[in-house]
Design a protein around this motif. Structure first.
Motif, PDB file in Angstrom:
ATOM      1  N   SER A  46       1.588   5.663  -7.066  1.00 44.59           N
ATOM      2  CA  SER A  46       0.806   6.386  -7.900  1.00 44.59           C
ATOM      3  C   SER A  46      -0.040   8.244  -7.501  1.00 44.59           C
ATOM      4  O   SER A  46      -0.452   7.850  -8.710  1.00 44.59           O
ATOM      5  CB  SER A  46      -0.599   5.410  -7.950  1.00 44.59           C
ATOM      6  OG  SER A  46      -1.208   6.027  -6.340  1.00 44.59           O
ATOM      7  N   ASN A  47       1.367   8.120  -7.361  1.00 42.31           N
ATOM      8  CA  ASN A  47       0.857   9.628  -7.419  1.00 42.31           C
ATOM      9  C   ASN A  47       2.287  10.514  -8.691  1.00 42.31           C
ATOM     10  O   ASN A  47       3.556  10.847  -8.474  1.00 42.31           O
ATOM     11  CB  ASN A  47       1.820  10.843  -6.013  1.00 42.31           C
ATOM     12  CG  ASN A  47       1.053  11.672  -5.905  1.00 42.31           C
ATOM     13  OD1 ASN A  47       0.918  12.863  -6.832  1.00 42.31           O
ATOM     14  ND2 ASN A  47       1.394  12.302  -4.497  1.00 42.31           N
ATOM     15  N   ASN A  76       5.591  12.110  -7.728  1.00 41.51           N
ATOM     16  CA  ASN A  76       6.634  11.532  -6.794  1.00 41.51           C
ATOM     17  C   ASN A  76       7.291  11.149  -8.403  1.00 41.51           C
ATOM     18  O   ASN A  76       8.899  11.126  -8.401  1.00 41.51           O
ATOM     19  CB  ASN A  76       6.743  10.608  -6.374  1.00 41.51           C
ATOM     20  CG  ASN A  76       5.592  10.919  -4.988  1.00 41.51           C
ATOM     21  OD1 ASN A  76       6.406  12.031  -4.742  1.00 41.51           O
ATOM     22  ND2 ASN A  76       4.746  10.119  -4.342  1.00 41.51           N
ATOM     23  N   ALA A 107       1.111  -1.042   0.050  1.00 40.43           N
ATOM     24  CA  ALA A 107       0.177   0.121   0.082  1.00 40.43           C
ATOM     25  C   ALA A 107       0.944   1.285   0.018  1.00 40.43           C
ATOM     26  O   ALA A 107       0.728   2.206  -0.628  1.00 40.43           O
ATOM     27  CB  ALA A 107      -0.836   0.229   1.110  1.00 40.43           C
ATOM     28  N   GLU A 108       1.736   1.390   0.757  1.00 41.10           N
ATOM     29  CA  GLU A 108       3.098   2.370   0.470  1.00 41.10           C
ATOM     30  C   GLU A 108       3.517   2.589  -0.575  1.00 41.10           C
ATOM     31  O   GLU A 108       3.430   3.527  -0.918  1.00 41.10           O
ATOM     32  CB  GLU A 108       3.933   2.182   2.075  1.00 41.10           C
ATOM     33  CG  GLU A 108       3.684   2.751   3.353  1.00 41.10           C
ATOM     34  CD  GLU A 108       4.473   2.191   4.172  1.00 41.10           C
ATOM     35  OE1 GLU A 108       4.268   2.669   4.854  1.00 41.10           O
ATOM     36  OE2 GLU A 108       5.414   1.150   3.799  1.00 41.10           O
ATOM     37  N   TRP A 144       2.164   1.581  -3.122  1.00 39.29           N
ATOM     38  CA  TRP A 144       1.704   1.537  -4.964  1.00 39.29           C
ATOM     39  C   TRP A 144       1.049   3.291  -4.413  1.00 39.29           C
ATOM     40  O   TRP A 144       1.003   4.512  -4.983  1.00 39.29           O
ATOM     41  CB  TRP A 144      -0.143   0.751  -4.353  1.00 39.29           C
ATOM     42  CG  TRP A 144      -0.928   1.483  -5.229  1.00 39.29           C
ATOM     43  CD1 TRP A 144      -2.213   2.779  -5.057  1.00 39.29           C
ATOM     44  CD2 TRP A 144      -1.309   1.312  -7.079  1.00 39.29           C
ATOM     45  NE1 TRP A 144      -2.656   2.862  -6.612  1.00 39.29           N
ATOM     46  CE2 TRP A 144      -1.993   1.947  -7.216  1.00 39.29           C
ATOM     47  CE3 TRP A 144      -0.115   0.276  -7.289  1.00 39.29           C
ATOM     48  CZ2 TRP A 144      -2.824   1.586  -8.216  1.00 39.29           C
ATOM     49  CZ3 TRP A 144      -0.675   0.641  -8.287  1.00 39.29           C
ATOM     50  CH2 TRP A 144      -1.891   0.919  -8.645  1.00 39.29           C
ATOM     51  N   ASP A 145       0.896   4.098  -2.827  1.00 34.19           N
ATOM     52  CA  ASP A 145       1.080   5.696  -2.640  1.00 34.19           C
ATOM     53  C   ASP A 145       2.038   6.287  -3.366  1.00 34.19           C
ATOM     54  O   ASP A 145       1.320   7.380  -3.757  1.00 34.19           O
ATOM     55  CB  ASP A 145       0.433   5.450  -1.128  1.00 34.19           C
ATOM     56  CG  ASP A 145      -0.566   5.010  -0.488  1.00 34.19           C
ATOM     57  OD1 ASP A 145      -1.359   4.476  -1.442  1.00 34.19           O
ATOM     58  OD2 ASP A 145      -0.849   5.008   0.841  1.00 34.19           O
ATOM     59  N   PHE A 146       2.978   5.832  -3.065  1.00 33.31           N
ATOM     60  CA  PHE A 146       3.962   6.301  -3.364  1.00 33.31           C
ATOM     61  C   PHE A 146       4.072   6.928  -5.087  1.00 33.31           C
ATOM     62  O   PHE A 146       3.643   7.817  -5.914  1.00 33.31           O
ATOM     63  CB  PHE A 146       5.873   5.828  -2.804  1.00 33.31           C
ATOM     64  CG  PHE A 146       6.748   6.728  -4.063  1.00 33.31           C
ATOM     65  CD1 PHE A 146       7.151   7.568  -2.889  1.00 33.31           C
ATOM     66  CD2 PHE A 146       7.380   6.929  -4.726  1.00 33.31           C
ATOM     67  CE1 PHE A 146       8.373   8.759  -3.453  1.00 33.31           C
ATOM     68  CE2 PHE A 146       8.157   7.483  -5.172  1.00 33.31           C
ATOM     69  CZ  PHE A 146       8.632   7.968  -4.425  1.00 33.31           C
ATOM     70  N   GLU A 186      -5.861  -1.683  -9.174  1.00 34.96           N
ATOM     71  CA  GLU A 186      -5.317  -0.639  -7.990  1.00 34.96           C
ATOM     72  C   GLU A 186      -4.512  -1.988  -6.984  1.00 34.96           C
ATOM     73  O   GLU A 186      -4.997  -3.000  -6.208  1.00 34.96           O
ATOM     74  CB  GLU A 186      -6.419  -0.423  -6.752  1.00 34.96           C
ATOM     75  CG  GLU A 186      -6.510   0.006  -5.743  1.00 34.96           C
ATOM     76  CD  GLU A 186      -6.148   1.997  -5.640  1.00 34.96           C
ATOM     77  OE1 GLU A 186      -5.450   2.251  -5.438  1.00 34.96           O
ATOM     78  OE2 GLU A 186      -7.274   2.621  -5.586  1.00 34.96           O
ATOM     79  N   GLY A 187      -2.863  -1.032  -6.067  1.00 36.61           N
ATOM     80  CA  GLY A 187      -2.681  -2.125  -5.694  1.00 36.61           C
ATOM     81  C   GLY A 187      -1.725  -3.065  -5.985  1.00 36.61           C
ATOM     82  O   GLY A 187      -0.389  -3.359  -5.522  1.00 36.61           O
ATOM     83  N   GLU A 221      -3.689  14.025  -7.374  1.00 32.84           N
ATOM     84  CA  GLU A 221      -2.584  12.544  -6.481  1.00 32.84           C
ATOM     85  C   GLU A 221      -2.764  11.706  -6.615  1.00 32.84           C
ATOM     86  O   GLU A 221      -1.436  10.928  -6.412  1.00 32.84           O
ATOM     87  CB  GLU A 221      -3.225  12.850  -4.925  1.00 32.84           C
ATOM     88  CG  GLU A 221      -2.916  14.579  -3.706  1.00 32.84           C
ATOM     89  CD  GLU A 221      -3.601  14.462  -3.245  1.00 32.84           C
ATOM     90  OE1 GLU A 221      -3.730  14.067  -2.825  1.00 32.84           O
ATOM     91  OE2 GLU A 221      -4.226  16.048  -2.358  1.00 32.84           O
ATOM     92  N   LYS A 222      -3.999  10.997  -7.262  1.00 34.92           N
ATOM     93  CA  LYS A 222      -3.522   9.514  -8.152  1.00 34.92           C
ATOM     94  C   LYS A 222      -3.918   9.313  -9.257  1.00 34.92           C
ATOM     95  O   LYS A 222      -5.389   9.920  -9.986  1.00 34.92           O
ATOM     96  CB  LYS A 222      -5.017   8.932  -6.696  1.00 34.92           C
ATOM     97  CG  LYS A 222      -4.452   8.634  -5.563  1.00 34.92           C
ATOM     98  CD  LYS A 222      -3.033   7.857  -4.981  1.00 34.92           C
ATOM     99  CE  LYS A 222      -2.703   7.785  -3.966  1.00 34.92           C
ATOM    100  NZ  LYS A 222      -1.829   7.419  -3.411  1.00 34.92           N
TER     101      LYS A 222
END
Length: 173
Positions: free
Chosen positions: A40-41, A44, A33-34, A36-38, A94-95, A63-64
């Motif tokens: 998929s933004n 970054n 999840a971390e 993916w968050d990084f 997703e993910g 943001e995504k």
């Protein structure tokens, strides 16, 4: 694609297009999840791109990511000459993975799949890039002299940045 006549430059370039594949994997000690968050933004992307490429996002980005998202950039990949690059996020699970495809830019073809797989102690981040250069045989020469090394450098920079930011997965005992 034309009638197959090799005197037609469009057919000649298509006939001699050479497809290249770059595969990279990196293990990071963070959760999927971390990761993916990084990744998929879109903001970054500038963090994991070498400064020498002069990467600059020229479109507003959410943001995504989501399927159909168009992103525009300016890069200076060769001799300081700026190039506009347009990519589309074509697939998102997703993910698990997402795909960005070039719509216009320095490559004849660019298809980049980003994969995320849970492993013991973290996540494996995988990159598979299928790409081709324009200009037929001249593109093949440019690949051998410049592009292959440049892409290796870009992904090496990315790996160094990510391991510095997130650390490395400890080997199992």
């Amino acid at each position: 694609m034309g009638n197959g006549n090799l005197d037609n430059p469009v057919d000649l370039e298509f006939k001699y297009m050479k497809l290249h594949v770059l595969n990279r994997k990196l293990e990071l000690p963070i959760t999927p999840a971390e990761a993916w968050d990084f990744f998929s933004n879109p903001a970054n992307l500038s963090l994991i791109t070498p400064p020498g490429l002069g990467f600059r996002m020229t479109s507003a980005a959410p943001e995504k990511i989501y399927p159909g998202l168009i992103l525009t950039y300016k890069v200076t990949p060769f001799l300081g000459l700026p190039v506009d690059w347009v990519t589309e996020i074509t697939h998102v699970s997703e993910g698990e993975y997402f795909v960005d495809d070039q719509r216009s830019g320095p490559y004849r073809l660019w298809h980049h799949r980003h994969d995320f797989r849970e492993i013991e102690g973290g996540v494996e981040v995988g990159d598979t890039v299928h790409y081709a250069l324009p200009l037929g045989p001249l593109g093949d020469i440019a690949h051998e002299l410049i592009v292959k090394k440049q892409l290796k450098g870009i992904f090496d920079f990315r790996s160094k940045y990510l391991t510095k930011r997130f650390g490395i997965v400890n080997p199992s005992d």
